[in-house]
Structure formats: structure tokens, C-alpha cells
Design a protein around this motif. Structure first.
Motif, PDB file in Angstrom:
ATOM      1  N   THR A   1       4.197  -8.457   2.898  1.00 26.76           N
ATOM      2  CA  THR A   1       3.471  -7.812   1.877  1.00 26.76           C
ATOM      3  C   THR A   1       2.847  -9.140   0.934  1.00 26.76           C
ATOM      4  N   PRO A   2       1.751  -8.869   0.420  1.00 28.87           N
ATOM      5  CA  PRO A   2       1.240 -10.111  -0.575  1.00 28.87           C
ATOM      6  C   PRO A   2       2.149 -10.408  -1.442  1.00 28.87           C
ATOM      7  N   SER A   3       2.194 -11.535  -1.804  1.00 24.57           N
ATOM      8  CA  SER A   3       2.863 -12.186  -2.960  1.00 24.57           C
ATOM      9  C   SER A   3       2.399 -12.769  -4.088  1.00 24.57           C
ATOM     10  N   ARG A   4       1.115 -13.116  -3.984  1.00 25.00           N
ATOM     11  CA  ARG A   4       0.772 -13.498  -5.288  1.00 25.00           C
ATOM     12  C   ARG A   4      -0.023 -12.424  -6.014  1.00 25.00           C
ATOM     13  N   PRO A   5       0.158 -12.560  -7.281  1.00 23.87           N
ATOM     14  CA  PRO A   5      -0.266 -11.448  -8.285  1.00 23.87           C
ATOM     15  C   PRO A   5      -1.690 -11.189  -8.259  1.00 23.87           C
ATOM     16  N   GLY A   6      -2.383 -10.188  -8.106  1.00 30.28           N
ATOM     17  CA  GLY A   6      -3.797  -9.878  -8.216  1.00 30.28           C
ATOM     18  C   GLY A   6      -4.406 -10.466  -6.917  1.00 30.28           C
ATOM     19  N   ALA A   7      -3.724 -10.747  -5.835  1.00 29.66           N
ATOM     20  CA  ALA A   7      -4.246 -11.263  -4.719  1.00 29.66           C
ATOM     21  C   ALA A   7      -4.703  -9.925  -3.682  1.00 29.66           C
ATOM     22  N   ARG A   8      -5.819  -9.896  -3.264  1.00 32.04           N
ATOM     23  CA  ARG A   8      -6.378  -8.671  -2.219  1.00 32.04           C
ATOM     24  C   ARG A   8      -5.229  -8.492  -1.126  1.00 32.04           C
ATOM     25  N   PRO A   9      -5.000  -7.504  -0.595  1.00 31.65           N
ATOM     26  CA  PRO A   9      -3.862  -7.145   0.491  1.00 31.65           C
ATOM     27  C   PRO A   9      -4.168  -8.218   1.740  1.00 31.65           C
ATOM     28  N   GLN A  10      -5.429  -8.355   2.021  1.00 34.89           N
ATOM     29  CA  GLN A  10      -5.592  -9.189   3.196  1.00 34.89           C
ATOM     30  C   GLN A  10      -5.309 -10.593   3.087  1.00 34.89           C
ATOM     31  N   GLU A  11      -5.485 -11.110   1.765  1.00 32.39           N
ATOM     32  CA  GLU A  11      -5.356 -12.493   1.767  1.00 32.39           C
ATOM     33  C   GLU A  11      -3.977 -13.019   2.046  1.00 32.39           C
ATOM     34  N   ASN A  12      -2.962 -12.333   1.681  1.00 35.67           N
ATOM     35  CA  ASN A  12      -1.481 -12.809   2.001  1.00 35.67           C
ATOM     36  C   ASN A  12      -0.772 -12.253   3.221  1.00 35.67           C
ATOM     37  N   LEU A  13      -1.358 -11.477   3.862  1.00 32.10           N
ATOM     38  CA  LEU A  13      -0.653 -10.847   4.930  1.00 32.10           C
ATOM     39  C   LEU A  13      -0.440 -11.698   5.995  1.00 32.10           C
ATOM     40  N   VAL A  14       0.895 -11.955   6.449  1.00 30.87           N
ATOM     41  CA  VAL A  14       1.165 -12.959   7.466  1.00 30.87           C
ATOM     42  C   VAL A  14       2.112 -12.010   8.416  1.00 30.87           C
ATOM     43  N   ALA A  15       1.174 -11.778   9.698  1.00 29.45           N
ATOM     44  CA  ALA A  15       1.861 -11.354  10.701  1.00 29.45           C
ATOM     45  C   ALA A  15       3.156 -12.051  11.422  1.00 29.45           C
ATOM     46  N   THR A  16       4.202 -11.629  11.559  1.00 33.96           N
ATOM     47  CA  THR A  16       5.172 -12.222  12.239  1.00 33.96           C
ATOM     48  C   THR A  16       5.893 -11.365  13.326  1.00 33.96           C
ATOM     49  N   THR A  17       6.390 -12.123  14.326  1.00 34.55           N
ATOM     50  CA  THR A  17       7.126 -11.381  15.277  1.00 34.55           C
ATOM     51  C   THR A  17       8.581 -11.826  15.599  1.00 34.55           C
ATOM     52  N   ARG A  18       9.411 -11.176  16.030  1.00 36.81           N
ATOM     53  CA  ARG A  18      10.582 -11.473  16.320  1.00 36.81           C
ATOM     54  C   ARG A  18      10.720 -11.822  17.926  1.00 36.81           C
ATOM     55  N   VAL A  19      11.298 -13.061  18.088  1.00 36.39           N
ATOM     56  CA  VAL A  19      10.994 -13.644  19.514  1.00 36.39           C
ATOM     57  C   VAL A  19      12.379 -14.306  20.088  1.00 36.39           C
ATOM     58  N   THR A  20      12.669 -13.945  21.213  1.00 36.93           N
ATOM     59  CA  THR A  20      13.765 -14.557  21.724  1.00 36.93           C
ATOM     60  C   THR A  20      13.557 -15.363  22.908  1.00 36.93           C
ATOM     61  N   LEU A  21      14.058 -16.497  22.943  1.00 36.63           N
ATOM     62  CA  LEU A  21      13.981 -17.636  24.019  1.00 36.63           C
ATOM     63  C   LEU A  21      15.115 -18.317  24.456  1.00 36.63           C
ATOM     64  N   ASP A  22      15.151 -18.664  25.551  1.00 39.48           N
ATOM     65  CA  ASP A  22      16.269 -19.334  26.337  1.00 39.48           C
ATOM     66  C   ASP A  22      15.870 -20.656  26.244  1.00 39.48           C
ATOM     67  N   VAL A  23      16.295 -21.569  25.426  1.00 41.26           N
ATOM     68  CA  VAL A  23      15.752 -22.877  25.111  1.00 41.26           C
ATOM     69  C   VAL A  23      17.045 -23.911  25.555  1.00 41.26           C
TER      70      VAL A  23
END
Length: 199
Positions: free
Chosen positions: A7-29
Motif C-alpha cells: 500500500t502507499p507509504s508516502r502521506p498524500g501520495a496518490r495510490p498508484q504512485e507507491n504501489l510496488v507489485a511483489t511476488t513470492r518466488v521459490t528457486l533452487d539455486v
């Protein structure tokens, strides 16, 4: 894979400005399973270097032009800077750290040392990962641009090795020594190779 959005973290920011899409990924490295929540824009290279601290894989051009970031992904070589980590859920990744150890070098690593196949060493991890994959490609019968007959198995030749390594650049110019190292591992004679080996 689980996708989430912060969710947005900067006060007064528009919702789309601070959205960071993340994904949980599992890899065998390198034989170990890793599960991480990463920004969907994270390249496989940055996941390896920044999240897992596997800094043997180098960031050179970051545009897929130099090959310094070459790793093995599910048995095939890729430029880790050109692919997103989230595209490879469950994949098996092998980096230079997974090929061998200082105590027990991979045969290609040992050949690079014997033939002085490096100078500054920056491109060397990508060169070695690519060299190992090249021999696997030829063994599997995958053709290259210099394979004369695409219906026949490619010949294990110096021309094939040179062509297949053309995506890995070395600014120090250690190309002939790299080919000598590969040829030794592959069992291909190189005319005049003895003249180029270090004393």
C-alpha cells in the motif's frame, strides 16, 4: 507464485504512485531452495547478487550484450540480466559458485587456470558458465550458425566453440586462451596451442 501489492507509504501520495507489485518466488539455486518476496521488476541477476549475495555472477552491461551475467537456468545458459526472477518459479539455477569450489574445481575452471583464460577476471564467471553450457549444447546435438548441416549432429570443432562463445565478451582479449581451455576439456586439439600457454 503469490502476487501482492504494497500500500502507499508516502502521506498524500496518490495510490498508484507507491504501489510496488511483489511476488513470492521459490528457486533452487546451486542445490539450495530459496523462497523470497521480490519486486516483480527484479531481474534474475539482481536476485542472485542483491538478495542472495551470490556476487560471482557479474553485472556488466545490464543489457544482454556482454555475457558477464551468464548462468545456467534449468540446464541452459541465459543472460541473467535479461530475465525476470518471477518468471522462473521452481526453476533450477546454477551460478559460478555452484560449478565448483576452490578445493574441488570444475574441470572447466581448472582448465581456465591452466591456460590463463582470464586477465582482470571480471568476465570469467560468465565465460566459464557459458563454456560448460557450450559443450553440453554440442553433446545434445544443438546446431549453431556455423554448423554445416543442420540435420546432422554438430562437429566438435574450434569454429563451433568460437561461434558459440561469441556472446561472451572479454575486454582484456583472452579469447585464444579461453578457447584453449575449452578445447582441452572437450578433447579437441588446437594447432599451436602449446605456444600460447603461460610458462
Amino acid at each position: 507464485m503469490e502476487a501482492a501489492a504494497q500500500t502507499p507509504s508516502r502521506p498524500g501520495a496518490r495510490p498508484q504512485e507507491n504501489l510496488v507489485a511483489t511476488t513470492r518466488v521459490t528457486l533452487d539455486v546451486n542445490g539450495q531452495s530459496h523462497t523470497l518476496d521480490v519486486d516483480n521488476r527484479t531481474s534474475l541477476l539482481d536476485l542472485l547478487r542483491e538478495h542472495l549475495r551470490l556476487t560471482g555472477t557479474k553485472k556488466g552491461c545490464d543489457h544482454g550484450q556482454c555475457g558477464a551475467c551468464t548462468v545456467h537456468l534449468d540446464g541452459r545458459r541465459v543472460n541473467a540480466c535479461l530475465t525476470l526472477a518471477v518468471m522462473h518459479q521452481g526453476a533450477r539455477v546454477v551460478t559460478i559458485e555452484g560449478l565448483g569450489t576452490p578445493e574441488r574445481l570444475h574441470p572447466m575452471q581448472a582448465a581456465f587456470v591452466r591456460h590463463d583464460g582470464y586477465q582482470c577476471g571480471y568476465c570469467t564467471p560468465g565465460q566459464i558458465c557459458s563454456a560448460v553450457a557450450v559443450l553440453d549444447e554440442i553433446k545434445a546435438g544443438l546446431p549453431s550458425h556455423v554448423t554445416p548441416d543442420l540435420q546432422a549432429r554438430p562437429l566438435l570443432s574450434i569454429d563451433e566453440l568460437r561461434e558459440r562463445m561469441s556472446g561472451n565478451l572479454c575486454r582484456c582479449g583472452a579469447y585464444s586462451n579461453i578457447i584453449d581451455a575449452m578445447a582441452e576439456v572437450a578433447g579437441v586439439p588446437v594447432p599451436g596451442a602449446g605456444d600460447r600457454r603461460p610458462a
